[in-house]
Design an enzyme around this catalytic site. Structure first.
Site, PDB file in Angstrom:
ATOM      1  N   GLY A 187       0.853  -1.189   0.000  1.00 38.77           N
ATOM      2  CA  GLY A 187       0.000   0.000   0.000  1.00 38.77           C
ATOM      3  C   GLY A 187       0.882   1.229   0.000  1.00 38.77           C
ATOM      4  CD  GLN A 202       3.055   5.954   3.101  1.00 39.93           C
ATOM      5  OE1 GLN A 202       2.157   5.387   2.464  1.00 39.93           O
ATOM      6  NE2 GLN A 202       3.963   5.280   3.777  1.00 39.93           N
ATOM      7  CB  CYS A 246       4.556   2.551   8.330  1.00 39.04           C
ATOM      8  SG  CYS A 246       4.109   4.022   7.396  1.00 39.04           S
ATOM      9  CG  LEU A 247       6.332   1.109   2.491  1.00 38.36           C
ATOM     10  CD1 LEU A 247       5.856   1.273   1.064  1.00 38.36           C
ATOM     11  CD2 LEU A 247       7.407   0.038   2.585  1.00 38.36           C
ATOM     12  CG  HIS A 299      -1.274   1.413   7.194  1.00 37.89           C
ATOM     13  ND1 HIS A 299      -0.467   1.072   8.254  1.00 37.89           N
ATOM     14  CD2 HIS A 299      -0.503   2.194   6.390  1.00 37.89           C
ATOM     15  CE1 HIS A 299       0.724   1.629   8.107  1.00 37.89           C
ATOM     16  NE2 HIS A 299       0.730   2.320   6.987  1.00 37.89           N
ATOM     17  CD  GLU A 300      -1.464   2.496   2.516  1.00 36.88           C
ATOM     18  OE1 GLU A 300      -0.792   1.501   2.811  1.00 36.88           O
ATOM     19  OE2 GLU A 300      -0.998   3.659   2.534  1.00 36.88           O
ATOM     20  CG  HIS A 338      -0.223   6.902   5.490  1.00 32.16           C
ATOM     21  ND1 HIS A 338       0.820   7.425   6.230  1.00 32.16           N
ATOM     22  CD2 HIS A 338       0.068   5.596   5.318  1.00 32.16           C
ATOM     23  CE1 HIS A 338       1.701   6.455   6.499  1.00 32.16           C
ATOM     24  NE2 HIS A 338       1.269   5.342   5.951  1.00 32.16           N
TER      25      HIS A 338
HETATM   26  O1  K2U Z   1       1.455   2.624   3.930  1.00 30.90           O
HETATM   27  C1  K2U Z   1       2.523   2.025   3.997  1.00 30.90           C
HETATM   28  O2  K2U Z   1       3.489   2.455   4.631  1.00 30.90           O
HETATM   29  C2  K2U Z   1       2.653   0.647   3.345  1.00 30.90           C
HETATM   30  C3  K2U Z   1       2.336  -0.349   4.422  1.00 30.90           C
HETATM   31  C4  K2U Z   1       0.954  -0.841   4.209  1.00 30.90           C
HETATM   32  C5  K2U Z   1       0.537  -1.804   5.288  1.00 30.90           C
HETATM   33  C6  K2U Z   1       0.962  -1.660   6.610  1.00 30.90           C
HETATM   34  C7  K2U Z   1       0.526  -2.567   7.560  1.00 30.90           C
HETATM   35  C8  K2U Z   1      -0.304  -3.608   7.225  1.00 30.90           C
HETATM   36  C9  K2U Z   1      -0.729  -3.733   5.918  1.00 30.90           C
HETATM   37  C10 K2U Z   1      -0.300  -2.830   4.964  1.00 30.90           C
HETATM   38  C11 K2U Z   1       3.353  -1.481   4.474  1.00 30.90           C
HETATM   39  O3  K2U Z   1       4.602  -1.020   4.822  1.00 30.90           O
HETATM   40  S1  K2U Z   1       3.581  -2.377   3.044  1.00 30.90           S
HETATM   41  C12 K2U Z   1       4.749  -3.560   3.707  1.00 30.90           C
HETATM   42  C13 K2U Z   1       4.011  -4.757   4.211  1.00 30.90           C
HETATM   43  C14 K2U Z   1       4.046  -5.875   3.413  1.00 30.90           C
HETATM   44  C15 K2U Z   1       3.322  -6.990   3.804  1.00 30.90           C
HETATM   45  C16 K2U Z   1       2.567  -6.992   4.979  1.00 30.90           C
HETATM   46  C17 K2U Z   1       2.534  -5.860   5.774  1.00 30.90           C
HETATM   47  C18 K2U Z   1       3.276  -4.726   5.402  1.00 30.90           C
HETATM   48 ZN    ZN Z   2       2.229   3.501   6.216  1.00 30.49          ZN
END
Ligand code: K2U
Ligand code: ZN
Length: 173
Positions: free
Chosen positions: A46, A51, A95-96, A137-138, A141
């Site tokens: 996501g 971001q 979170c990225l 989560h998105e 943001h």
């Molecule tokens: O928004 C973001 O920073 C991307 C997030 C999205 C996300 C966070 C928590 C749970 C689900 C989605 C992630 O960093 S994407 C990396 C990731 C990959 C697989 C599972 C969980 C997180």
């Molecule tokens: Zn995030």
């Protein structure tokens, strides 16, 4: 298409509320393409426009995790949650914008979401499992909310200090 730098917490732009989008322009379609390329490169499942420093209500997600399965990217303009299940789900989120930090976050297990798609059409769908966690989560943001805001103040402060140290080291190059 280009991969865009992802802002790292703490950053004031990650705490601001993003602006609603009036019409889906060619520029916004290009931005969505760049966000998907940036997300896949991270890798992530996501990404929200704030971001990459763009304060507009646009998110992209693709939570397909099976190896070799076709990607299922979804682009959402002005997404909003219109329904939440009573049932809750806890997920170890990351979170990225907060690299290498994780924490348990409890959210509704299923959500109904309304949004405008790349063609400018109004859409509505229900999401469950990892898709539900990710879309919430998105959308957080877009409202300046990070997953660490659900953790204890102590834990949030520890993670913020780690990110400040990481940014000082990155600045030194
Ligand atoms: O928004 C973001 O920073 C991307 C997030 C999205 C996300 C966070 C928590 C749970 C689900 C989605 C992630 O960093 S994407 C990396 C990731 C990959 C697989 C599972 C969980 C997180
Ligand atoms: Zn995030």
């Amino acid at each position: 298409m280009s991969i865009r730098p992802i802002l790292i917490h703490p950053d004031p732009r990650l705490k601001k509320t993003a602006e609603a989008i009036e019409t889906v322009t060619p520029e916004l379609k290009k931005l969505a393409e760049d966000m998907l390329e940036t997300m896949y490169d991270a890798p992530g499942i996501g990404l929200a426009a704030p971001q990459i420093g763009v304060m507009q209500r646009l998110i992209v997600l693709d939570c397909v995790k099976e190896e070799g399965a076709d990607p299922e990217p979804i682009t959402m303009f002005n997404p909003e949650i219109v329904w939440e299940s009573e049932a809750l789900n806890t997920y170890e989120e990351g979170c990225l914008s907060i690299p290498e930090q994780y924490g348990e976050v409890e959210r509704p297990a299923e959500v109904g979401v309304k949004w405008i798609d790349l063609e400018g059409a109004a859409r509505e769908a229900k999401f469950d499992a990892l898709w539900a966690t990710c879309v919430q989560h998105e959308i957080d943001h877009l409202n300046g909310k990070l997953f660490i805001d659900y953790l204890s103040p102590m834990r949030r402060q520890m993670i913020t200090r780690k990110m400040q140290k990481l940014k000082r080291e990155m600045a030194r190059g």
